[in-house]
Scaffold this active site. Structure first.
Site, PDB file in Angstrom:
ATOM      1  N   GLY A   1      27.652  -0.937  12.862  1.00  0.00           N
ATOM      2  CA  GLY A   1      27.249  -2.217  12.285  1.00  0.00           C
ATOM      3  C   GLY A   1      25.999  -2.752  12.962  1.00  0.00           C
TER       4      GLY A   1
ATOM      5  N   TYR B   1      24.329  -2.036  -7.939  1.00  0.00           N
ATOM      6  CA  TYR B   1      22.961  -2.480  -7.637  1.00  0.00           C
ATOM      7  C   TYR B   1      21.960  -1.833  -8.596  1.00  0.00           C
ATOM      8  CZ  TYR B   1      23.089  -5.260  -3.290  1.00  0.00           C
ATOM      9  OH  TYR B   1      23.241  -6.257  -2.363  1.00  0.00           O
TER      10      TYR B   1
ATOM     11  N   GLY C   1      24.255  -1.952   1.083  1.00  0.00           N
ATOM     12  CA  GLY C   1      24.677  -1.583   2.441  1.00  0.00           C
ATOM     13  C   GLY C   1      25.783  -0.529   2.397  1.00  0.00           C
ATOM     14  N   LEU C   2      25.627   0.516   3.210  1.00  0.00           N
ATOM     15  CA  LEU C   2      26.593   1.618   3.171  1.00  0.00           C
ATOM     16  C   LEU C   2      27.970   1.211   3.680  1.00  0.00           C
ATOM     17  CD1 LEU C   2      24.253   4.559   4.132  1.00  0.00           C
ATOM     18  CD2 LEU C   2      25.580   4.352   2.021  1.00  0.00           C
ATOM     19  N   ASP C   3      28.018   0.198   4.558  1.00  0.00           N
ATOM     20  CA  ASP C   3      29.331  -0.285   4.999  1.00  0.00           C
ATOM     21  C   ASP C   3      30.068  -0.926   3.827  1.00  0.00           C
ATOM     22  OD1 ASP C   3      27.505  -2.420   4.961  1.00  0.00           O
ATOM     23  OD2 ASP C   3      28.319  -3.374   6.760  1.00  0.00           O
TER      24      ASP C   3
ATOM     25  N   THR D   1      29.118  -9.455  11.465  1.00  0.00           N
ATOM     26  CA  THR D   1      27.914 -10.224  11.776  1.00  0.00           C
ATOM     27  C   THR D   1      27.469 -10.976  10.528  1.00  0.00           C
ATOM     28  OG1 THR D   1      27.261  -8.519  13.331  1.00  0.00           O
ATOM     29  CG2 THR D   1      25.542 -10.037  12.588  1.00  0.00           C
TER      30      THR D   1
HETATM   31  N1  LIG Z   1      37.114  -5.866  20.007  1.00  0.00           N
HETATM   32  C1  LIG Z   1      36.082  -6.541  19.505  1.00  0.00           C
HETATM   33  N2  LIG Z   1      34.839  -6.294  19.962  1.00  0.00           N
HETATM   34  C2  LIG Z   1      33.776  -6.947  19.489  1.00  0.00           C
HETATM   35  N3  LIG Z   1      33.858  -7.894  18.537  1.00  0.00           N
HETATM   36  C3  LIG Z   1      35.063  -8.199  18.044  1.00  0.00           C
HETATM   37  C4  LIG Z   1      36.226  -7.539  18.494  1.00  0.00           C
HETATM   38  N4  LIG Z   1      37.261  -8.053  17.792  1.00  0.00           N
HETATM   39  C5  LIG Z   1      36.771  -8.996  16.975  1.00  0.00           C
HETATM   40  N5  LIG Z   1      35.444  -9.119  17.122  1.00  0.00           N
HETATM   41  C6  LIG Z   1      34.593 -10.054  16.393  1.00  0.00           C
HETATM   42  O1  LIG Z   1      34.045  -9.328  15.298  1.00  0.00           O
HETATM   43  C7  LIG Z   1      32.777  -9.841  14.930  1.00  0.00           C
HETATM   44  C8  LIG Z   1      31.874  -8.669  14.592  1.00  0.00           C
HETATM   45  O2  LIG Z   1      32.438  -8.015  13.496  1.00  0.00           O
HETATM   46  P1  LIG Z   1      32.236  -6.479  13.178  1.00  0.00           P
HETATM   47  O3  LIG Z   1      32.393  -5.701  14.419  1.00  0.00           O
HETATM   48  O4  LIG Z   1      33.100  -6.201  12.024  1.00  0.00           O
HETATM   49  O5  LIG Z   1      30.781  -6.423  12.629  1.00  0.00           O
HETATM   50  P2  LIG Z   1      29.384  -6.016  13.287  1.00  0.00           P
HETATM   51  O6  LIG Z   1      29.349  -4.598  13.682  1.00  0.00           O
HETATM   52  O7  LIG Z   1      29.002  -7.008  14.304  1.00  0.00           O
HETATM   53  O8  LIG Z   1      28.449  -6.270  12.113  1.00  0.00           O
HETATM   54  P3  LIG Z   1      28.403  -5.673  10.692  1.00  0.00           P
HETATM   55  O9  LIG Z   1      28.757  -6.820   9.821  1.00  0.00           O
HETATM   56  O10 LIG Z   1      26.997  -5.255  10.564  1.00  0.00           O
HETATM   57  O11 LIG Z   1      29.370  -4.538  10.624  1.00  0.00           O
HETATM   58  C9  LIG Z   1      32.298 -10.705  16.101  1.00  0.00           C
HETATM   59  O12 LIG Z   1      32.225 -12.054  15.674  1.00  0.00           O
HETATM   60  C10 LIG Z   1      33.390 -10.567  17.149  1.00  0.00           C
HETATM   61  O13 LIG Z   1      33.722 -11.821  17.712  1.00  0.00           O
HETATM   62  C1  LIG Z   2      24.947  -6.994   4.588  1.00  0.00           C
HETATM   63  C2  LIG Z   2      25.174  -6.082   5.763  1.00  0.00           C
HETATM   64  C3  LIG Z   2      24.330  -6.533   6.938  1.00  0.00           C
HETATM   65  C4  LIG Z   2      26.659  -6.206   6.151  1.00  0.00           C
HETATM   66  O1  LIG Z   2      26.949  -5.418   7.249  1.00  0.00           O
HETATM   67  C5  LIG Z   2      24.880  -4.589   5.405  1.00  0.00           C
HETATM   68  O2  LIG Z   2      25.714  -4.185   4.365  1.00  0.00           O
HETATM   69  C6  LIG Z   2      23.442  -4.383   5.003  1.00  0.00           C
HETATM   70  O3  LIG Z   2      22.582  -4.309   5.819  1.00  0.00           O
HETATM   71  N1  LIG Z   2      23.204  -4.274   3.656  1.00  0.00           N
HETATM   72  C7  LIG Z   2      21.891  -4.053   3.078  1.00  0.00           C
HETATM   73  C8  LIG Z   2      21.557  -5.110   2.083  1.00  0.00           C
HETATM   74  C9  LIG Z   2      22.469  -5.133   0.881  1.00  0.00           C
HETATM   75  O4  LIG Z   2      23.628  -4.687   0.948  1.00  0.00           O
HETATM   76  O5  LIG Z   2      22.022  -5.636  -0.161  1.00  0.00           O
HETATM   77  K   LIG Z   3      30.699  -4.189   8.758  1.00  0.00           K
END
Ligand SMILES: Nc1ncnc2c1ncn2[C@@H]1O[C@H](COP(=O)(O)OP(=O)(O)OP(=O)(O)O)[C@@H](O)[C@H]1O
Ligand SMILES: CC(C)(CO)[C@@H](O)C(=O)NCCC(=O)O
Ligand SMILES: [K+]
EC number: 2.7.1.33
Length: 249
Positions: free
Chosen positions: A8, A93, A100-102, A125
């Site tokens: 992420g 899309y 986003g691939l996630d 995030t």
């Molecule tokens: N073990 C953990 N480690 C880190 N963050 C955690 C954990 N458990 C819960 N969180 C919470 O998860 C949130 C981040 O979420 P997540 O890890 O799903 O996404 P990311 O990798 O930050 O971002 P993305 O959205 O790009 O995947 C933060 O707000 C954090 O407080």
């Molecule tokens: C929206 C996030 C940041 C969520 O992790 C990711 O899926 C991303 O970077 N997407 C690209 C933009 C889009 O999905 O339109």
């Molecule tokens: K994610």
């Protein structure tokens, strides 16, 4: 053993599956490539055969991680890539490579588990919502700031909002109107996310009546659990879809 990674924007979620049963051997969350490598190297009895990953990072960043993994463990790494259609789901899309691939793999996982219409909500995030109809058509979705971005914007753009992580965690024990800055901000942002969930579910009802499933995933899923009783919290939804996007022979 198979290494699975969800890279992420802030964290890398990782887990190791045993080859035979596919059960989880070990898992964790790290905030850098270095930390990932050191946590893996510290695992006793680790024999990695393959690795699959999904990343929303830049090609350069993802490439550097793949190279480091290949060097450290001699594994071949397979990466989820954009597709117009996969496992019965059609990317909604206009420019399918920009989704986003996630989100994409979480959608594959959700549609598979639902075997029908579903709403996939991811609280990381960023917060994302995606709507998949019963015929697999992705109707599109929404992207908003997640909890970390909301609270950091408030901290950055005000003079007097300052507090630590521990106070933030304590503040979330209740939802009552805040009687301190930390309570007011943390609970206010949590309520924004909860309101978002309700709005998305309302929209899904508009499309599909009562005939859909709601999946909630992401690190901050706990902030919105219980808002919609019928929603399923699936912490590993991205990994469910990742296995579908990257089958390993
Ligand atoms: N073990 C953990 N480690 C880190 N963050 C955690 C954990 N458990 C819960 N969180 C919470 O998860 C949130 C981040 O979420 P997540 O890890 O799903 O996404 P990311 O990798 O930050 O971002 P993305 O959205 O790009 O995947 C933060 O707000 C954090 O407080
Ligand atoms: C929206 C996030 C940041 C969520 O992790 C990711 O899926 C991303 O970077 N997407 C690209 C933009 C889009 O999905 O339109
Ligand atoms: K994610």
């Amino acid at each position: 053993m198979i290494l699975e990674l969800d890279c992420g924007n802030s964290f890398i979620k990782w887990r190791v599956l045993t080859g035979a049963s596919g059960s989880v051997f070990s898992e964790g969350v790290v905030d850098s490539d270095q930390m990932l490598l050191s946590e893996l190297k510290a695992l006793a009895g680790l024999f990695l055969r393959k690795c699959r990953l999904v990343s929303v990072r830049t090609t350069e960043e993802t490439g550097a991680l793949i190279e480091a993994l290949e060097q450290a463990f001699g594994v071949s790494v397979v990466c989820a890539s954009p597709a117009r259609e996969m496992s019965g789901v059609r990317n909604g899309y206009d420019d399918f490579e920009r989704l986003g691939l996630d989100r994409w793999v979480a959608m594959l996982g959700g549609f598979h588990l639902a075997s029908g219409a579903c709403l996939v909500l991811d609280f990381g995030t960023a917060v994302t919502a995606d709507f998949i109809a019963s015929d697999g058509e992705h109707l599109g979705g929404f992207i908003c700031p997640g909890m970390p971005l909301m609270r950091n914007q408030l901290r950055t753009h005000t003079r007097k909002i300052r507090y630590g992580d521990l106070a933030a965690e304590r503040a979330l024990a209740s939802q009552a109107p805040g009687r301190s800055t930390v309570e007011a901000v943390e609970r206010g942002c949590a309520l924004m996310l909860q309101g978002f969930v309700l709005t998305q579910v309302e929209m899904a009802r508009g499309y599909w009546g009562a005939d859909f499933m709601v999946f909630i995933t992401g690190g901050d899923a706990n902030l919105v659990s219980g808002i919609v009783p019928q929603a399923r919290i699936v912490p590993d939804l991205v990994f469910v879809g990742l296995a579908m996007a990257c089958p390993l022979s």
